[in-house]
Motif scaffolding. Structure first.
Motif, short mmCIF file in Angstrom:
data_model
loop_
_atom_site.label_atom_id
_atom_site.label_comp_id
_atom_site.label_asym_id
_atom_site.label_seq_id
_atom_site.Cartn_x
_atom_site.Cartn_y
_atom_site.Cartn_z
N ASP A 66 0.86 -1.19 0.00
CA ASP A 66 0.00 0.00 0.00
C ASP A 66 0.89 1.23 0.00
O ASP A 66 1.62 1.50 0.96
CB ASP A 66 -0.91 -0.02 1.23
N SER A 67 0.87 1.96 -1.10
CA SER A 67 1.71 3.16 -1.23
C SER A 67 0.92 4.44 -1.00
O SER A 67 1.42 5.53 -1.28
CB SER A 67 2.37 3.17 -2.62
N ARG A 68 -0.31 4.30 -0.52
CA ARG A 68 -1.13 5.50 -0.28
C ARG A 68 -0.58 6.30 0.90
O ARG A 68 -0.06 5.74 1.86
CB ARG A 68 -2.57 5.12 0.00
N THR A 69 -0.73 7.61 0.83
CA THR A 69 -0.33 8.45 1.97
C THR A 69 -1.49 8.56 2.92
O THR A 69 -2.67 8.51 2.54
CB THR A 69 0.06 9.85 1.49
N PRO A 89 -3.64 3.65 5.70
CA PRO A 89 -3.34 2.61 4.70
C PRO A 89 -3.82 1.25 5.17
O PRO A 89 -3.85 0.96 6.36
CB PRO A 89 -1.81 2.67 4.60
#
Length: 325
Positions: free
Chosen positions: A304-307, A314
């Motif tokens: 998961d690369s979401r901020t 995340p």
């Protein structure tokens, strides 16, 4: 040096092209091409196999072209020495959206090429043929239309398992040839099946042979010596001359003398006795055997690369295990 024809079948176009790139890096890329993905770039098809030597590069090039035409797929493969039954399976797989990697390589390099191909898990042609038959397929029909991309994706989802099946369904095809990853539409969802195998151990009876006991009668000559008495009656007349006065007074009378002759003969009697016994029986023993094998399961890793934003966080691996996800 003898040339070997190599075939490998892939459901995943990207995997086939990755094999081609590795073959190019190893110096074999110019000898391979991909058929069945709407292009004619280097790649391979189905559970990797190597058939006998082919007749030359011109035949190989002709076959690569013919695989794009439904009516000539099976015949083009049989010209390379592929058995008719296998050629029909490969042709059907291409019709359903599969990608066939086909090429020629010197027999001294066959092992190296097959090692590269097997690293990307080609389709086992025998297993795929059995799945086709379970669905009612009997033979390749050249008049049947090829699957479009949607039908091919459904086919890959039906016959593939684990992450490879899910990954293939997420890959699209662009004009550049190699599949690129596409996003998920807001009104759609992509399902990644998590597959786990279990081991069941049973028993069955296996005949290991038999023991046959047969009796038969054998006659053996024997002999014994016995002494037998034999009586013989002899009657003879002798000429004599003497005075009758020496005879009894009743010399002149009638009489009968009877003498019985007796002989002995052998009498045989036999008696039987049990002198030995042959016993046939089965002894049964039980031994504990440990069965060792491997079972597979799918592991899903989420990156998961979401901020982090207010009110949201995340997705973690722990979230993946919750039943409400």
């Amino acid at each position: 040096m003898t040339k070997q024809t190599v075939l490998a079948l892939y459901d995943d176009k990207a995997a086939a092209h990755q094999v081609l790139e590795e073959l190019r890096a190893a110096g074999y890329g110019s000898e391979f091409s991909v058929s069945g993905d709407g292009s004619s770039s280097a790649a391979t098809s189905g559970g990797a196999t190597a058939s006998g030597a082919s007749s030359g590069s011109s035949l190989f090039s002709s076959v690569s072209r013919d695989l794009g035409a439904p009516a000539s797929r099976t015949s083009s493969l049989t010209r390379l020495g592929v058995p008719e039954s296998e050629a029909q399976v490969y042709s059907e797989a291409v019709r359903r959206g599969g990608v066939l990697l086909i090429g020629q390589v010197d027999d001294s390099h066959t092992s190296e090429v097959l090692e590269i191909i097997e690293r990307h898990h080609p389709v086992d042609a025998d297993e795929r043929a059995e799945l086709y038959r379970q669905g009612g397929w009997t033979s390749y029909d050249a008049s049947a239309a090829d699957y479009d991309e949607t039908a091919a994706a459904e086919e890959r989802s039906r016959y593939s398992s684990g992450l490879s099946a899910a990954a293939s369904s997420l890959r699209g095809v662009d004009a550049g040839g190699i599949g690129t990853r596409r996003g998920i539409d807001s009104d759609r969802e992509e399902v990644i099946p998590v597959v786990e195998e279990s081991l069941r151990v049973g028993k069955r009876e296996v005949e290991r042979g038999s023991v046959r006991v047969r009796t038969r009668i054998i006659e053996t000559p024997v002999e014994e010596t016995v002494s037998l008495r034999d009586e013989t009656i002899n009657v003879e007349r002798r000429a004599v001359s003497r005075d009758v006065a020496d005879l009894p007074a009743d010399a002149f009378r009638e009489r009968t003398i009877e003498v019985t002759e007796t002989d002995e003969e052998a009498v045989v009697a036999k008696s039987a006795r049990v002198v030995e016994e042959v016993v046939v029986r089965k002894d049964v023993t039980e031994e504990a055997h440990t069965i060792r094998d491997t079972v597979r399961r799918t592991e899903v890793e989420v990156e998961d690369s979401r901020t982090d934003v207010a009110g949201k966080r995340p997705l973690s691996d722990r979230d993946l295990d919750r039943s409400d996800i």
